[in-house]
Design a protein around this motif. Structure first.
Motif, mmCIF file in Angstrom:
data_model
loop_
_atom_site.group_PDB
_atom_site.id
_atom_site.type_symbol
_atom_site.label_atom_id
_atom_site.label_comp_id
_atom_site.label_asym_id
_atom_site.label_seq_id
_atom_site.Cartn_x
_atom_site.Cartn_y
_atom_site.Cartn_z
ATOM 1 N N HIS A 151 0.722 2.831 7.618
ATOM 2 C CA HIS A 151 0.364 3.669 6.279
ATOM 3 C C HIS A 151 -1.054 3.649 6.257
ATOM 4 O O HIS A 151 -1.402 4.156 5.086
ATOM 5 C CB HIS A 151 1.284 2.965 5.192
ATOM 6 C CG HIS A 151 2.524 3.131 5.181
ATOM 7 N ND1 HIS A 151 3.049 4.291 4.091
ATOM 8 C CD2 HIS A 151 3.860 2.797 5.724
ATOM 9 C CE1 HIS A 151 4.599 4.241 4.363
ATOM 10 N NE2 HIS A 151 4.789 3.132 5.354
ATOM 11 N N TYR A 152 -1.669 3.137 7.078
ATOM 12 C CA TYR A 152 -3.213 2.826 6.685
ATOM 13 C C TYR A 152 -4.014 2.484 8.130
ATOM 14 O O TYR A 152 -3.354 2.196 9.169
ATOM 15 C CB TYR A 152 -3.325 1.470 5.752
ATOM 16 C CG TYR A 152 -2.861 0.499 6.303
ATOM 17 C CD1 TYR A 152 -3.512 -0.587 6.993
ATOM 18 C CD2 TYR A 152 -1.490 -0.201 5.656
ATOM 19 C CE1 TYR A 152 -2.989 -1.655 7.419
ATOM 20 C CE2 TYR A 152 -1.059 -1.155 6.233
ATOM 21 C CZ TYR A 152 -1.825 -2.152 6.959
ATOM 22 O OH TYR A 152 -0.949 -3.204 7.229
ATOM 23 N N ASP A 202 -1.049 2.047 13.430
ATOM 24 C CA ASP A 202 -1.845 2.397 12.208
ATOM 25 C C ASP A 202 -1.532 3.720 11.956
ATOM 26 O O ASP A 202 -0.754 4.582 12.697
ATOM 27 C CB ASP A 202 -3.446 2.020 12.231
ATOM 28 C CG ASP A 202 -3.935 2.872 13.351
ATOM 29 O OD1 ASP A 202 -3.862 3.973 13.690
ATOM 30 O OD2 ASP A 202 -5.059 2.343 14.003
ATOM 31 N N ILE A 203 -2.287 4.180 10.845
ATOM 32 C CA ILE A 203 -1.950 5.688 10.264
ATOM 33 C C ILE A 203 -2.358 6.691 11.315
ATOM 34 O O ILE A 203 -1.738 7.796 11.476
ATOM 35 C CB ILE A 203 -2.598 5.774 8.788
ATOM 36 C CG1 ILE A 203 -1.757 7.149 8.248
ATOM 37 C CG2 ILE A 203 -4.152 6.089 9.009
ATOM 38 C CD1 ILE A 203 -2.093 7.171 6.792
ATOM 39 N N ALA A 235 0.742 -1.346 -0.140
ATOM 40 C CA ALA A 235 0.041 -0.148 0.228
ATOM 41 C C ALA A 235 0.937 1.454 -0.050
ATOM 42 O O ALA A 235 1.473 1.733 1.074
ATOM 43 C CB ALA A 235 -1.024 -0.029 1.161
ATOM 44 N N HIS A 285 -6.661 4.033 1.717
ATOM 45 C CA HIS A 285 -5.842 3.669 3.042
ATOM 46 C C HIS A 285 -6.793 3.747 4.141
ATOM 47 O O HIS A 285 -6.217 3.620 5.310
ATOM 48 C CB HIS A 285 -4.839 4.766 2.951
ATOM 49 C CG HIS A 285 -3.664 4.180 1.958
ATOM 50 N ND1 HIS A 285 -2.325 3.881 2.714
ATOM 51 C CD2 HIS A 285 -3.462 4.146 0.816
ATOM 52 C CE1 HIS A 285 -1.388 3.661 1.866
ATOM 53 N NE2 HIS A 285 -2.279 3.410 0.630
ATOM 54 N N ASP A 288 -1.034 9.722 2.801
ATOM 55 C CA ASP A 288 -1.518 8.427 2.648
ATOM 56 C C ASP A 288 -3.020 8.538 3.257
ATOM 57 O O ASP A 288 -3.931 8.075 2.447
ATOM 58 C CB ASP A 288 -0.976 7.711 3.644
ATOM 59 C CG ASP A 288 0.372 7.218 2.924
ATOM 60 O OD1 ASP A 288 0.364 7.207 1.729
ATOM 61 O OD2 ASP A 288 0.998 6.298 3.910
ATOM 62 N N HIS A 314 -6.347 -0.736 -5.601
ATOM 63 C CA HIS A 314 -5.668 -0.001 -4.617
ATOM 64 C C HIS A 314 -4.495 0.966 -5.469
ATOM 65 O O HIS A 314 -4.375 2.078 -5.333
ATOM 66 C CB HIS A 314 -4.974 -0.919 -3.590
ATOM 67 C CG HIS A 314 -4.536 0.210 -2.455
ATOM 68 N ND1 HIS A 314 -5.016 0.355 -1.246
ATOM 69 C CD2 HIS A 314 -3.407 0.824 -2.505
ATOM 70 C CE1 HIS A 314 -4.069 1.163 -0.747
ATOM 71 N NE2 HIS A 314 -3.168 1.186 -1.305
ATOM 72 N N GLN A 337 -5.858 9.331 0.600
ATOM 73 C CA GLN A 337 -6.021 8.379 -0.505
ATOM 74 C C GLN A 337 -7.272 7.441 0.314
ATOM 75 O O GLN A 337 -7.024 6.864 1.212
ATOM 76 C CB GLN A 337 -5.007 7.472 -0.633
ATOM 77 C CG GLN A 337 -4.968 6.918 -2.228
ATOM 78 C CD GLN A 337 -5.625 5.552 -2.201
ATOM 79 O OE1 GLN A 337 -6.692 5.319 -1.753
ATOM 80 N NE2 GLN A 337 -4.943 4.578 -2.372
ATOM 81 N N ALA A 369 0.522 4.727 -0.965
ATOM 82 C CA ALA A 369 -0.542 5.867 -1.333
ATOM 83 C C ALA A 369 -0.106 6.829 -2.509
ATOM 84 O O ALA A 369 1.204 7.355 -1.937
ATOM 85 C CB ALA A 369 -1.069 6.270 -0.163
ATOM 86 N N ASP A 374 -3.705 4.636 -5.930
ATOM 87 C CA ASP A 374 -2.274 5.209 -5.529
ATOM 88 C C ASP A 374 -1.625 6.008 -6.675
ATOM 89 O O ASP A 374 -1.091 6.986 -6.268
ATOM 90 C CB ASP A 374 -1.350 3.823 -5.345
ATOM 91 C CG ASP A 374 -1.521 3.517 -3.675
ATOM 92 O OD1 ASP A 374 -2.155 3.816 -2.809
ATOM 93 O OD2 ASP A 374 -0.986 2.367 -3.566
ATOM 94 N N GLY A 423 -8.307 -2.925 1.437
ATOM 95 C CA GLY A 423 -8.153 -1.794 0.991
ATOM 96 C C GLY A 423 -8.160 -1.789 -0.575
ATOM 97 O O GLY A 423 -7.540 -0.768 -1.134
#
Length: 267
Positions: free
Chosen positions: A81-82, A102-103, A20, A143, A137, A167, A140, A22, A171, A151
């Protein structure tokens, strides 16, 4: 078509896969370079102290993806990143979160580290790079993704006849389709706003995630299969979703600038 019918028969692990990335390099550099236009003198001075006056914010924006080539050292950062959340869950409430981070937790942690003078310059540089990247990220939509298809990573599609997944389309494929450099894209996106008067720029990260969770539904529209095995996406899909991609890049830029101005604001 029901999106669940498009999911490939892959093992489900309850989270997105590590591919992933983004926005791709162009998208991340666009977000950072447009944000740079809206930095205060205090923010610019603080950033220069960390990265050096000869270096640019957008040059570090892709580093968190580049380090994935060294998985042995950086694998622990992949989940940052997510965030995985299903349709019936409440982004503002309690929902299952990854124990690896997580993000949302990543944005919070890195924002605290950026201006922490007790940390080394290298640690602050890394925190700034992660923060700039994560702000991109989270805008998007995929994400903030469903667990069931990771995702959109497990949703197989063709993009102008070439095998891909949903995805990846979001991206980078839609942005690359415009055939613009990131500098040209910055010029196309900039609305020359007054940042402090732009209400949307002042929203908090949880609201960015909530927006993406709502907007991700649009990603699954127009995925009906044609004569092939998978939906063949092309001009119509790129046109239909182009404005949403531009809006998310633009908002990510303004919000990144606003947050950095706040982080580096003089006491």
């Amino acid at each position: 078509m029901n999106k669940s019918l498009l999911i490939a028969s892959l093992p489900l692990v309850g989270a997105l896969t590590v591919d992933a990335h983004a926005w791709g390099a162009s998208g991340h550099r666009t977000v950072a370079k447009l944000a740079d236009r809206y930095l205060t003198e205090e923010a610019r001075a603080g950033i220069d102290e960390i990265i050096g006056s000869d270096n640019k914010l957008w040059e570090l924006s892709t580093w968190p993806d580049e380090i994935r080539s060294d998985a042995n050292t950086w694998r622990h950062t992949f989940p940052w990143h997510y965030v995985s959340i299903d349709d019936h869950e409440d982004i503002h409430g309690d929902f299952p979160r990854s124990s690896r981070g997580d993000i949302l937790s990543g944005i919070d942690t890195m924002s605290q580290k950026i201006n922490d003078s007790t940390l080394s310059t290298e640690d602050r540089w890394q925190a700034l790079a992660f923060y700039v990247h994560f702000v991109g990220d989270i805008h998007q939509p995929l994400h903030v993704g469903n667990r069931s298809d990771r995702g959109g990573n497990a949703v197989r599609v063709d993009w102008f006849g070439q095998r891909s997944n949903l995805h990846t389309v979001w991206d980078s494929k839609i942005i690359d389709h415009w055939d613009l450099s990131f500098s040209e894209l910055v010029e196309a996106l900039d609305e020359n706003i007054t940042l402090t008067a732009h209400e949307s720029a002042q929203a908090e990260p949880i609201e960015w995630a909530a927006e993406s969770m709502i907007l991700r539904n649009q990603c699954y529209e127009r995925l009906d299969k044609n004569d092939g095995d998978y939906p063949d996406l092309g001009y119509e899909y790129a046109y239909y979703n182009g404005e949403l991609v531009k809006d998310r890049l633009r908002l990510a830029s303004y919000r990144l600038a606003y947050q950095l101005n706040t982080i580096f604001a003089a006491d």
